[in-house]
Design a protein around this motif. Structure first.
Motif, PDB file in Angstrom:
ATOM      1  N   ARG A   1       0.830  -1.253   0.026  1.00  0.00           N
ATOM      2  CA  ARG A   1       0.030  -0.030  -0.192  1.00  0.00           C
ATOM      3  C   ARG A   1       0.739   1.246  -0.046  1.00  0.00           C
ATOM      4  O   ARG A   1       0.454   2.225  -0.617  1.00  0.00           O
ATOM      5  CB  ARG A   1      -0.964  -0.058   1.167  1.00  0.00           C
ATOM      6  N   ARG A   2       1.900   1.098   0.599  1.00  0.00           N
ATOM      7  CA  ARG A   2       2.861   2.229   0.749  1.00  0.00           C
ATOM      8  C   ARG A   2       3.567   2.413  -0.453  1.00  0.00           C
ATOM      9  O   ARG A   2       3.621   3.814  -1.057  1.00  0.00           O
ATOM     10  CB  ARG A   2       3.960   2.128   1.763  1.00  0.00           C
ATOM     11  N   LEU A   3       3.990   1.737  -1.064  1.00  0.00           N
ATOM     12  CA  LEU A   3       4.567   1.801  -2.535  1.00  0.00           C
ATOM     13  C   LEU A   3       3.457   2.151  -3.559  1.00  0.00           C
ATOM     14  O   LEU A   3       3.687   3.138  -4.293  1.00  0.00           O
ATOM     15  CB  LEU A   3       5.197   0.381  -2.881  1.00  0.00           C
ATOM     16  N   GLU A   4       2.288   1.741  -3.557  1.00  0.00           N
ATOM     17  CA  GLU A   4       1.265   2.138  -4.441  1.00  0.00           C
ATOM     18  C   GLU A   4       0.953   3.580  -4.325  1.00  0.00           C
ATOM     19  O   GLU A   4       0.848   4.410  -5.173  1.00  0.00           O
ATOM     20  CB  GLU A   4      -0.021   1.225  -4.072  1.00  0.00           C
ATOM     21  N   GLN A   5       0.687   4.251  -2.935  1.00  0.00           N
ATOM     22  CA  GLN A   5       0.660   5.403  -2.909  1.00  0.00           C
ATOM     23  C   GLN A   5       1.727   6.237  -3.219  1.00  0.00           C
ATOM     24  O   GLN A   5       1.783   7.357  -4.059  1.00  0.00           O
ATOM     25  CB  GLN A   5       0.239   5.637  -1.160  1.00  0.00           C
ATOM     26  N   LEU A   6       3.141   5.905  -2.997  1.00  0.00           N
ATOM     27  CA  LEU A   6       4.117   6.582  -3.702  1.00  0.00           C
ATOM     28  C   LEU A   6       4.266   6.644  -4.879  1.00  0.00           C
ATOM     29  O   LEU A   6       4.537   7.763  -5.788  1.00  0.00           O
ATOM     30  CB  LEU A   6       5.462   6.118  -2.978  1.00  0.00           C
ATOM     31  N   ALA A   7       3.856   5.436  -5.641  1.00  0.00           N
ATOM     32  CA  ALA A   7       3.634   5.778  -7.044  1.00  0.00           C
ATOM     33  C   ALA A   7       2.664   6.828  -7.671  1.00  0.00           C
ATOM     34  O   ALA A   7       2.977   7.301  -8.892  1.00  0.00           O
ATOM     35  CB  ALA A   7       3.584   4.067  -7.583  1.00  0.00           C
TER      36      ALA A   7
ATOM     37  N   ASP B   1       1.772   9.515  -5.822  1.00  0.00           N
ATOM     38  CA  ASP B   1       2.212  10.629  -5.482  1.00  0.00           C
ATOM     39  C   ASP B   1       3.540  11.118  -6.070  1.00  0.00           C
ATOM     40  O   ASP B   1       3.602  12.322  -6.228  1.00  0.00           O
ATOM     41  CB  ASP B   1       2.430  10.944  -3.899  1.00  0.00           C
ATOM     42  N   ARG B   2       4.354  10.247  -6.384  1.00  0.00           N
ATOM     43  CA  ARG B   2       5.756  10.616  -6.995  1.00  0.00           C
ATOM     44  C   ARG B   2       6.165   9.562  -8.094  1.00  0.00           C
ATOM     45  O   ARG B   2       6.911   8.854  -8.030  1.00  0.00           O
ATOM     46  CB  ARG B   2       6.679  10.401  -5.666  1.00  0.00           C
ATOM     47  N   PRO B   3       5.444   9.721  -9.202  1.00  0.00           N
ATOM     48  CA  PRO B   3       5.506   8.819 -10.440  1.00  0.00           C
ATOM     49  C   PRO B   3       6.945   8.879 -11.051  1.00  0.00           C
ATOM     50  O   PRO B   3       7.504   7.917 -11.408  1.00  0.00           O
ATOM     51  CB  PRO B   3       4.551   9.231 -11.304  1.00  0.00           C
ATOM     52  N   GLU B   4       7.451  10.064 -10.684  1.00  0.00           N
ATOM     53  CA  GLU B   4       9.049  10.290 -11.522  1.00  0.00           C
ATOM     54  C   GLU B   4       9.968   9.216 -10.420  1.00  0.00           C
ATOM     55  O   GLU B   4      11.068   9.188 -10.966  1.00  0.00           O
ATOM     56  CB  GLU B   4       9.265  11.783 -11.509  1.00  0.00           C
ATOM     57  N   ASP B   5       9.631   9.217  -9.136  1.00  0.00           N
ATOM     58  CA  ASP B   5      10.595   8.287  -8.144  1.00  0.00           C
ATOM     59  C   ASP B   5       9.956   6.745  -8.344  1.00  0.00           C
ATOM     60  O   ASP B   5      11.141   6.140  -8.045  1.00  0.00           O
ATOM     61  CB  ASP B   5      10.507   9.206  -6.941  1.00  0.00           C
ATOM     62  N   CYS B   6       9.049   6.719  -7.981  1.00  0.00           N
ATOM     63  CA  CYS B   6       8.592   5.368  -7.578  1.00  0.00           C
ATOM     64  C   CYS B   6       7.789   4.716  -8.982  1.00  0.00           C
ATOM     65  O   CYS B   6       6.542   5.223  -9.390  1.00  0.00           O
ATOM     66  CB  CYS B   6       7.445   5.461  -6.528  1.00  0.00           C
ATOM     67  N   ARG B   7       8.032   3.664  -9.487  1.00  0.00           N
ATOM     68  CA  ARG B   7       7.478   2.921 -10.617  1.00  0.00           C
ATOM     69  C   ARG B   7       6.915   1.709 -10.249  1.00  0.00           C
ATOM     70  O   ARG B   7       7.492   0.851 -10.056  1.00  0.00           O
ATOM     71  CB  ARG B   7       8.561   3.074 -11.741  1.00  0.00           C
ATOM     72  N   PHE B   8       5.550   1.373 -10.791  1.00  0.00           N
ATOM     73  CA  PHE B   8       5.091  -0.015 -10.549  1.00  0.00           C
ATOM     74  C   PHE B   8       5.671  -0.608 -11.739  1.00  0.00           C
ATOM     75  O   PHE B   8       5.881  -0.314 -12.779  1.00  0.00           O
ATOM     76  CB  PHE B   8       3.546  -0.277 -10.699  1.00  0.00           C
ATOM     77  N   VAL B   9       6.220  -2.043 -11.692  1.00  0.00           N
ATOM     78  CA  VAL B   9       6.725  -2.801 -12.578  1.00  0.00           C
ATOM     79  C   VAL B   9       5.915  -4.039 -13.276  1.00  0.00           C
ATOM     80  O   VAL B   9       5.351  -4.121 -14.065  1.00  0.00           O
ATOM     81  CB  VAL B   9       8.011  -3.488 -12.096  1.00  0.00           C
ATOM     82  N   LYS B  10       5.463  -4.911 -12.202  1.00  0.00           N
ATOM     83  CA  LYS B  10       4.474  -5.927 -12.324  1.00  0.00           C
ATOM     84  C   LYS B  10       3.847  -6.509 -10.975  1.00  0.00           C
ATOM     85  O   LYS B  10       4.161  -6.064  -9.680  1.00  0.00           O
ATOM     86  CB  LYS B  10       5.235  -7.067 -12.996  1.00  0.00           C
ATOM     87  N   SER B  11       2.638  -7.290 -11.105  1.00  0.00           N
ATOM     88  CA  SER B  11       2.413  -7.901 -10.035  1.00  0.00           C
ATOM     89  C   SER B  11       2.439  -9.343 -10.331  1.00  0.00           C
ATOM     90  O   SER B  11       2.680  -9.949 -11.612  1.00  0.00           O
ATOM     91  CB  SER B  11       0.835  -7.667  -9.889  1.00  0.00           C
TER      92      SER B  11
ATOM     93  N   ALA C   1       1.619 -10.479  -4.813  1.00  0.00           N
ATOM     94  CA  ALA C   1       2.838  -9.591  -4.744  1.00  0.00           C
ATOM     95  C   ALA C   1       2.785  -8.709  -5.834  1.00  0.00           C
ATOM     96  O   ALA C   1       2.208  -8.860  -6.973  1.00  0.00           O
ATOM     97  CB  ALA C   1       4.029 -10.646  -4.991  1.00  0.00           C
ATOM     98  N   VAL C   2       3.786  -7.657  -5.577  1.00  0.00           N
ATOM     99  CA  VAL C   2       3.997  -6.590  -6.555  1.00  0.00           C
ATOM    100  C   VAL C   2       5.472  -6.191  -6.696  1.00  0.00           C
ATOM    101  O   VAL C   2       6.303  -6.536  -5.515  1.00  0.00           O
ATOM    102  CB  VAL C   2       3.297  -5.299  -6.175  1.00  0.00           C
ATOM    103  N   GLU C   3       5.965  -5.696  -7.589  1.00  0.00           N
ATOM    104  CA  GLU C   3       7.313  -5.055  -7.802  1.00  0.00           C
ATOM    105  C   GLU C   3       7.331  -3.653  -7.993  1.00  0.00           C
ATOM    106  O   GLU C   3       6.452  -3.449  -8.955  1.00  0.00           O
ATOM    107  CB  GLU C   3       7.964  -5.927  -8.895  1.00  0.00           C
ATOM    108  N   TYR C   4       8.181  -2.932  -7.479  1.00  0.00           N
ATOM    109  CA  TYR C   4       8.431  -1.621  -7.754  1.00  0.00           C
ATOM    110  C   TYR C   4       9.679  -1.210  -7.981  1.00  0.00           C
ATOM    111  O   TYR C   4      10.420  -1.791  -7.267  1.00  0.00           O
ATOM    112  CB  TYR C   4       7.576  -0.525  -6.596  1.00  0.00           C
ATOM    113  N   ILE C   5      10.040  -0.075  -8.526  1.00  0.00           N
ATOM    114  CA  ILE C   5      11.377   0.395  -8.468  1.00  0.00           C
ATOM    115  C   ILE C   5      11.251   1.810  -7.781  1.00  0.00           C
ATOM    116  O   ILE C   5      10.375   2.609  -8.197  1.00  0.00           O
ATOM    117  CB  ILE C   5      11.682   0.634 -10.260  1.00  0.00           C
ATOM    118  N   ILE C   6      12.332   1.863  -6.999  1.00  0.00           N
ATOM    119  CA  ILE C   6      12.246   3.068  -6.206  1.00  0.00           C
ATOM    120  C   ILE C   6      13.830   3.637  -6.189  1.00  0.00           C
ATOM    121  O   ILE C   6      14.945   2.834  -6.346  1.00  0.00           O
ATOM    122  CB  ILE C   6      11.977   2.935  -4.709  1.00  0.00           C
TER     123      ILE C   6
END
Length: 94
Positions: A32-38, A40-50, A56-61
């Protein structure tokens, strides 16, 4: 396929050459925290895949966001004080 809680991992992966880190997680709070960051700050936090089951999810930060924080060292006395304060707050709420 249902995974046991032991198998529901959080994996943080990065190398010294890049400025980003990959986080793969089943942890609900972190998801949930990563989803919200993505959002609020899409230039910094990017969803990759579930994962195939969507649990499970994968994000790049940015790597600079990663920290190891052991928290304060609490004495038994301080821990008891904090527990008493929490009991008082809880009893006022009910």
């Amino acid at each position: 396929m249902n995974l046991t809680r032991y198998e529901q991992e959080t994996i943080i992966n990065f190398n010294e050459a890049e400025t980003t880190a990959s986080i793969y997680t089943y942890n609900g709070t972190l998801r949930r925290r990563l989803e919200q960051l993505a959002k609020d700050r899409p230039e910094d936090c990017r969803f990759v895949k579930s994962s195939h089951d969507g649990k499970a999810v994968e994000y790049i930060i940015p790597k600079k966001w990663l920290r190891v924080n052991p928290g304060p060292v609490l004495t038994a006395e301080r821990r008891a004080e904090m527990a008493e304060a929490a009991r008082k707050r809880f009893s006022r709420q009910n």
